[in-house]
Design an enzyme around this catalytic site. Structure first.
Site, PDB file in Angstrom:
ATOM      1  N   CYS A  57      -3.294  18.777  65.785  1.00 43.94           N
ATOM      2  CA  CYS A  57      -1.963  19.374  65.685  1.00 43.94           C
ATOM      3  C   CYS A  57      -1.401  19.277  64.266  1.00 43.94           C
ATOM      4  O   CYS A  57      -1.902  18.528  63.417  1.00 43.94           O
ATOM      5  CB  CYS A  57      -1.001  18.669  66.637  1.00 43.94           C
ATOM      6  SG  CYS A  57      -1.299  18.994  68.385  1.00 43.94           S
ATOM      7  N   GLU A  59       1.497  17.917  63.439  1.00 46.80           N
ATOM      8  CA  GLU A  59       2.186  16.655  63.189  1.00 46.80           C
ATOM      9  C   GLU A  59       1.256  15.596  62.610  1.00 46.80           C
ATOM     10  O   GLU A  59       1.622  14.924  61.633  1.00 46.80           O
ATOM     11  CB  GLU A  59       2.871  16.174  64.470  1.00 46.80           C
ATOM     12  CG  GLU A  59       3.986  17.099  64.962  1.00 46.80           C
ATOM     13  CD  GLU A  59       3.523  18.210  65.905  1.00 46.80           C
ATOM     14  OE1 GLU A  59       2.344  18.606  65.838  1.00 46.80           O
ATOM     15  OE2 GLU A  59       4.353  18.680  66.696  1.00 46.80           O
TER      16      GLU A  59
HETATM   17  N1  THU Z   1      -0.008  22.238  68.439  1.00 50.79           N
HETATM   18  C1  THU Z   1       0.545  21.561  67.382  1.00 50.79           C
HETATM   19  O1  THU Z   1       0.105  21.721  66.232  1.00 50.79           O
HETATM   20  N2  THU Z   1       1.573  20.704  67.631  1.00 50.79           N
HETATM   21  C2  THU Z   1       2.120  20.499  68.866  1.00 50.79           C
HETATM   22  O2  THU Z   1       2.901  19.589  69.035  1.00 50.79           O
HETATM   23  C3  THU Z   1       1.765  21.413  69.957  1.00 50.79           C
HETATM   24  C4  THU Z   1       0.446  22.093  69.808  1.00 50.79           C
HETATM   25  C5  THU Z   1      -1.147  23.125  68.187  1.00 50.79           C
HETATM   26  C6  THU Z   1      -2.452  22.593  68.712  1.00 50.79           C
HETATM   27  C7  THU Z   1      -3.252  23.876  68.836  1.00 50.79           C
HETATM   28  O3  THU Z   1      -3.856  24.149  67.565  1.00 50.79           O
HETATM   29  C8  THU Z   1      -2.217  24.940  69.119  1.00 50.79           C
HETATM   30  O4  THU Z   1      -0.961  24.362  68.798  1.00 50.79           O
HETATM   31  C9  THU Z   1      -2.201  25.402  70.567  1.00 50.79           C
HETATM   32  O5  THU Z   1      -2.072  24.329  71.424  1.00 50.79           O
END
Ligand code: THU
EC number: 3.5.4.5
Length: 135
Positions: A57, A59
């Site tokens: 993700c 974060e």
């Molecule tokens: N994702 C994030 O980067 N942060 C979050 O808190 C929620 C989900 C990303 C992970 C993945 O690459 C995409 O969003 C779809 O889930």
């Protein structure tokens, strides 16, 4: 001019970070911008992988940048997703953020216009896993 970035500036930083997302599989770009205790702003985007579970993700990308840049604590954080207004950090990210945050750390939830809602870590992660039994 104050050297402390405003919520608006953190939103803009998160939006810039989102433009660097590597999200060819979900096509769901996410950006995060941390203002850390050292006054610096650290950025992250989600970085996916052909082996899907190996992606991560936005974060944790920003947390990694903060740690390697010398920041120790998250003072406030903005998150933005191109396709989901007010995207909140996923459960795993809440735990990762909480390692470097306090109950009153502000998380700015954004849409394409700016910060639309402010929540605290206590609101995002009530009953957080916390113990002094380990370490
Ligand atoms: N994702 C994030 O980067 N942060 C979050 O808190 C929620 C989900 C990303 C992970 C993945 O690459 C995409 O969003 C779809 O889930």
């Amino acid at each position: 001019m104050s050297s402390e970035p405003s919520p608006r500036q953190l939103f803009e930083a998160a939006r810039d970070a989102m433009s660097k997302a590597h999200a060819p599989y979900s096509k769901f770009p996410v950006g995060a911008a941390i203002r850390a205790d050292d006054g610096q702003v650290y950025l992250g985007a989600n970085i996916e992988n052909l082996s899907f579970p190996q992606g991560w993700c936005a974060e944790p990308t920003a947390i990694g940048a903060m740690i390697m840049g010398g920041g120790k604590k998250i003072v406030e954080l903005a998150v933005i997703a191109e396709r989901l207004p007010l995207c909140t950090p996923c459960g795993g990210c809440r735990q990762k953020i909480s390692e470097f945050a306090s109950a009153d750390t502000r998380v700015y939830l954004c849409d394409d216009q700016g910060v639309q809602k402010t929540v605290t870590m206590a609101e995002l992660l009530p009953y957080a896993f916390e113990t002094d039994v380990i370490g």
